[in-house]
Design a protein around this motif. Sequence first.
Motif, PDB file in Angstrom:
ATOM      1  N   LYS A 113      -4.545  15.859  46.303  1.00  0.00           N
ATOM      2  CA  LYS A 113      -5.386  14.893  46.435  1.00  0.00           C
ATOM      3  C   LYS A 113      -4.295  13.243  46.171  1.00  0.00           C
ATOM      4  O   LYS A 113      -4.757  12.926  45.684  1.00  0.00           O
ATOM      5  CB  LYS A 113      -6.362  14.960  45.189  1.00  0.00           C
ATOM      6  CG  LYS A 113      -7.506  15.764  45.412  1.00  0.00           C
ATOM      7  CD  LYS A 113      -8.769  15.350  45.632  1.00  0.00           C
ATOM      8  CE  LYS A 113     -10.373  16.081  45.304  1.00  0.00           C
ATOM      9  NZ  LYS A 113     -10.624  16.073  44.973  1.00  0.00           N
ATOM     10  N   PRO A 114      -3.591  13.416  47.698  1.00  0.00           N
ATOM     11  CA  PRO A 114      -2.636  11.974  47.262  1.00  0.00           C
ATOM     12  C   PRO A 114      -3.899  10.592  47.631  1.00  0.00           C
ATOM     13  O   PRO A 114      -4.477  10.554  48.516  1.00  0.00           O
ATOM     14  CB  PRO A 114      -2.281  11.824  48.650  1.00  0.00           C
ATOM     15  CG  PRO A 114      -2.588  13.275  49.707  1.00  0.00           C
ATOM     16  CD  PRO A 114      -3.489  14.329  48.538  1.00  0.00           C
ATOM     17  N   SER A 115      -3.486   9.318  46.837  1.00  0.00           N
ATOM     18  CA  SER A 115      -4.303   8.703  47.109  1.00  0.00           C
ATOM     19  C   SER A 115      -3.639   7.622  47.479  1.00  0.00           C
ATOM     20  O   SER A 115      -2.315   6.928  47.405  1.00  0.00           O
ATOM     21  CB  SER A 115      -4.255   7.966  45.622  1.00  0.00           C
ATOM     22  OG  SER A 115      -4.571   8.742  44.658  1.00  0.00           O
ATOM     23  N   PRO A 116      -3.677   7.526  49.043  1.00  0.00           N
ATOM     24  CA  PRO A 116      -3.255   6.234  49.665  1.00  0.00           C
ATOM     25  C   PRO A 116      -3.092   5.079  49.616  1.00  0.00           C
ATOM     26  O   PRO A 116      -3.671   4.918  48.929  1.00  0.00           O
ATOM     27  CB  PRO A 116      -3.740   6.679  51.087  1.00  0.00           C
ATOM     28  CG  PRO A 116      -4.716   7.259  50.820  1.00  0.00           C
ATOM     29  CD  PRO A 116      -4.581   8.054  49.799  1.00  0.00           C
ATOM     30  N   ARG A 117      -1.611   4.573  49.400  1.00  0.00           N
ATOM     31  CA  ARG A 117      -1.371   3.829  49.233  1.00  0.00           C
ATOM     32  C   ARG A 117      -1.897   2.003  49.799  1.00  0.00           C
ATOM     33  O   ARG A 117      -0.882   1.391  49.919  1.00  0.00           O
ATOM     34  CB  ARG A 117       0.077   2.935  48.928  1.00  0.00           C
ATOM     35  CG  ARG A 117       0.567   3.926  48.059  1.00  0.00           C
ATOM     36  CD  ARG A 117       0.162   4.182  46.222  1.00  0.00           C
ATOM     37  NE  ARG A 117       0.531   4.576  45.669  1.00  0.00           N
ATOM     38  CZ  ARG A 117       0.299   5.186  44.478  1.00  0.00           C
ATOM     39  NH1 ARG A 117      -1.125   4.419  44.239  1.00  0.00           N
ATOM     40  NH2 ARG A 117       0.844   5.302  43.321  1.00  0.00           N
ATOM     41  N   VAL A 118      -3.390   2.165  50.821  1.00  0.00           N
ATOM     42  CA  VAL A 118      -3.819   0.756  51.712  1.00  0.00           C
ATOM     43  C   VAL A 118      -3.997  -0.415  50.334  1.00  0.00           C
ATOM     44  O   VAL A 118      -3.215  -1.291  51.693  1.00  0.00           O
ATOM     45  CB  VAL A 118      -5.479   1.771  51.950  1.00  0.00           C
ATOM     46  CG1 VAL A 118      -5.728   0.398  52.431  1.00  0.00           C
ATOM     47  CG2 VAL A 118      -4.880   3.049  52.533  1.00  0.00           C
ATOM     48  N   ALA A 119      -4.143  -0.429  49.638  1.00  0.00           N
ATOM     49  CA  ALA A 119      -4.596  -1.560  48.958  1.00  0.00           C
ATOM     50  C   ALA A 119      -3.204  -2.007  49.562  1.00  0.00           C
ATOM     51  O   ALA A 119      -3.072  -3.188  49.196  1.00  0.00           O
ATOM     52  CB  ALA A 119      -4.994  -2.479  48.503  1.00  0.00           C
ATOM     53  N   MET A 120      -2.123  -1.619  48.568  1.00  0.00           N
ATOM     54  CA  MET A 120      -0.865  -2.196  48.707  1.00  0.00           C
ATOM     55  C   MET A 120       0.072  -2.654  49.620  1.00  0.00           C
ATOM     56  O   MET A 120       0.422  -3.475  50.121  1.00  0.00           O
ATOM     57  CB  MET A 120      -0.094  -1.387  47.824  1.00  0.00           C
ATOM     58  CG  MET A 120       1.824  -1.254  47.417  1.00  0.00           C
ATOM     59  SD  MET A 120       1.522  -2.975  46.124  1.00  0.00           S
ATOM     60  CE  MET A 120       3.589  -3.208  46.728  1.00  0.00           C
ATOM     61  N   GLY A 121       0.011  -1.667  50.672  1.00  0.00           N
ATOM     62  CA  GLY A 121       0.293  -2.173  51.664  1.00  0.00           C
ATOM     63  C   GLY A 121      -0.142  -3.275  52.626  1.00  0.00           C
ATOM     64  O   GLY A 121       0.754  -4.084  53.392  1.00  0.00           O
ATOM     65  N   ASN A 122      -1.714  -3.880  52.533  1.00  0.00           N
ATOM     66  CA  ASN A 122      -2.062  -4.287  52.998  1.00  0.00           C
ATOM     67  C   ASN A 122      -1.602  -6.050  51.839  1.00  0.00           C
ATOM     68  O   ASN A 122      -0.956  -6.851  53.020  1.00  0.00           O
ATOM     69  CB  ASN A 122      -3.431  -4.762  53.392  1.00  0.00           C
ATOM     70  CG  ASN A 122      -4.376  -3.253  53.593  1.00  0.00           C
ATOM     71  OD1 ASN A 122      -5.272  -4.532  54.443  1.00  0.00           O
ATOM     72  ND2 ASN A 122      -3.864  -2.189  53.939  1.00  0.00           N
ATOM     73  N   ALA A 123      -1.560  -5.697  51.020  1.00  0.00           N
ATOM     74  CA  ALA A 123      -1.157  -6.527  49.982  1.00  0.00           C
ATOM     75  C   ALA A 123       0.789  -7.450  50.056  1.00  0.00           C
ATOM     76  O   ALA A 123       0.687  -8.241  50.066  1.00  0.00           O
ATOM     77  CB  ALA A 123      -0.898  -6.766  48.544  1.00  0.00           C
ATOM     78  N   LEU A 124       1.214  -6.096  50.756  1.00  0.00           N
ATOM     79  CA  LEU A 124       2.585  -6.287  51.672  1.00  0.00           C
ATOM     80  C   LEU A 124       2.423  -7.307  52.684  1.00  0.00           C
ATOM     81  O   LEU A 124       3.926  -7.497  53.460  1.00  0.00           O
ATOM     82  CB  LEU A 124       3.448  -5.734  51.364  1.00  0.00           C
ATOM     83  CG  LEU A 124       3.400  -4.315  50.255  1.00  0.00           C
ATOM     84  CD1 LEU A 124       4.239  -2.859  49.966  1.00  0.00           C
ATOM     85  CD2 LEU A 124       4.228  -5.495  49.316  1.00  0.00           C
ATOM     86  N   ARG A 125       1.806  -7.286  53.281  1.00  0.00           N
ATOM     87  CA  ARG A 125       1.760  -8.293  54.323  1.00  0.00           C
ATOM     88  C   ARG A 125       2.185  -9.797  54.211  1.00  0.00           C
ATOM     89  O   ARG A 125       2.165 -10.356  53.634  1.00  0.00           O
ATOM     90  CB  ARG A 125      -0.208  -8.410  55.524  1.00  0.00           C
ATOM     91  CG  ARG A 125      -0.346  -7.274  56.047  1.00  0.00           C
ATOM     92  CD  ARG A 125      -1.277  -7.524  57.117  1.00  0.00           C
ATOM     93  NE  ARG A 125      -1.937  -7.959  56.595  1.00  0.00           N
ATOM     94  CZ  ARG A 125      -3.209  -8.078  56.841  1.00  0.00           C
ATOM     95  NH1 ARG A 125      -3.596  -6.148  56.343  1.00  0.00           N
ATOM     96  NH2 ARG A 125      -4.100  -8.245  56.254  1.00  0.00           N
ATOM     97  N   GLY A 126       3.570  -9.906  55.104  1.00  0.00           N
ATOM     98  CA  GLY A 126       3.837 -11.010  55.022  1.00  0.00           C
ATOM     99  C   GLY A 126       4.552 -11.111  53.468  1.00  0.00           C
ATOM    100  O   GLY A 126       5.421 -12.681  53.347  1.00  0.00           O
ATOM    101  N   VAL A 127       5.390 -10.130  53.192  1.00  0.00           N
ATOM    102  CA  VAL A 127       5.894 -10.054  51.464  1.00  0.00           C
ATOM    103  C   VAL A 127       7.025  -9.220  51.975  1.00  0.00           C
ATOM    104  O   VAL A 127       8.192 -10.030  51.814  1.00  0.00           O
ATOM    105  CB  VAL A 127       5.294  -9.590  50.439  1.00  0.00           C
ATOM    106  CG1 VAL A 127       6.497  -9.248  49.294  1.00  0.00           C
ATOM    107  CG2 VAL A 127       3.956 -10.234  50.343  1.00  0.00           C
ATOM    108  N   ALA A 128       6.581  -7.926  52.230  1.00  0.00           N
ATOM    109  CA  ALA A 128       7.737  -6.890  53.114  1.00  0.00           C
ATOM    110  C   ALA A 128       8.073  -6.714  54.333  1.00  0.00           C
ATOM    111  O   ALA A 128       7.822  -7.964  55.408  1.00  0.00           O
ATOM    112  CB  ALA A 128       7.443  -5.982  52.898  1.00  0.00           C
TER     113      ALA A 128
END
Length: 321
Positions: A186-201
């Motif tokens: 039951k992996p938890s995909p890191r969607v919120a994190m990926g979205n929060a990284l726009r303009g950062v990563a």
Amino acid sequence: MNEFSLIAKYFTHRTRHTLLGVGDDAALIRPRRGHVLAISADMLVEGRHFFKGADPEALGHKTLAVNLSDLAAMGAKPRWATLALALPKADARWLAAFSRGFMRLARAHDVDLIGGDTTRGPLNLCVQIMGEVPASKALRRSGARAGDDVWVSGTLGDAALAVAARSKKIIIKKQQLISASLRLDKPSPRVAMGNALRGVARSAIDISDGLLADLGHLCEQSRVAAVVEWDALPRSTLMRAMASDAVVQNAVLAGGDDYELCFTAPVAKRSAVQRAGTRTRTKVTRIGRIVHAPAGATGVVVVDSDGLPLRILKRGFDHFG
Ligand code: ADP
Ligand code: MG
């Protein structure tokens, strides 16, 4: 139950942002203004990606989760999915559980199931996921620059421990197997994190084949190399309890199925990365740095606390390797 009643019963659900969903020859969607579509497909094959007899509800979850993870790594917001299934038989209980697992995760991420294909055959589950990302904001594998920090989300290698325990390569306690299995099934995909990284990563990839392999892909596409500090790699309580160095190294560096994000960001963005982690309740760990590729050779070096390269036992997963 024929093919069409099966689709109607298990795979036709209300959509929230789709012009035309299941039932016609094709679905119709419209991305929001100023956004581009991010599209990816991932297939799960019985005997290859999951054991025969795997729990259907977990499979439904995982089939979608691995796809969401790819969009997370692009910094995209998942919006639509299609589902192509080959099934050995129309088993009502299996289908009900599978579609429950799939749709629960789909609703949690506000993803519409808009179509697919259903056929008889060896069990095979294939999703195409579509999402949106503001034009030119997508996180690519090719964006890393020398001097960037390398980061990962969550912890590494727990799914690999579950695989090793189930195939009797290691012996762990029942409670430990339950927690590792949760990561595998039951992996938890890191969607919120990926979205929060726009303009950062500056670059990102999701870890499906192991850290070394996937960070290696990122380095190759960015034409850089990476130095990773072994001691910095985030380990779960279970991993820290493991006695064998070889098991730990293989799981942490080469264990597949983690679905964590590995990304790079300029040093100046350290606190922005930490804030993105806090805001999305995602653990983030700085594990190393990007360096110039020595004489064109891209790749990943793992160093110990003295800065000496570790001898690597296994580099990652390759279906044809
Ligand atoms: P076609 O013959 O035109 O390919 P199908 O008979 O395969 O259409 O499918 C009928 C409708 O059901 C289509 O809209 C298709 O997208 C949808 N569909 C088929 N299988 C699935 C599935 N497993 N999940 C969701 N939608 C499905
Ligand atoms: Mg068809």
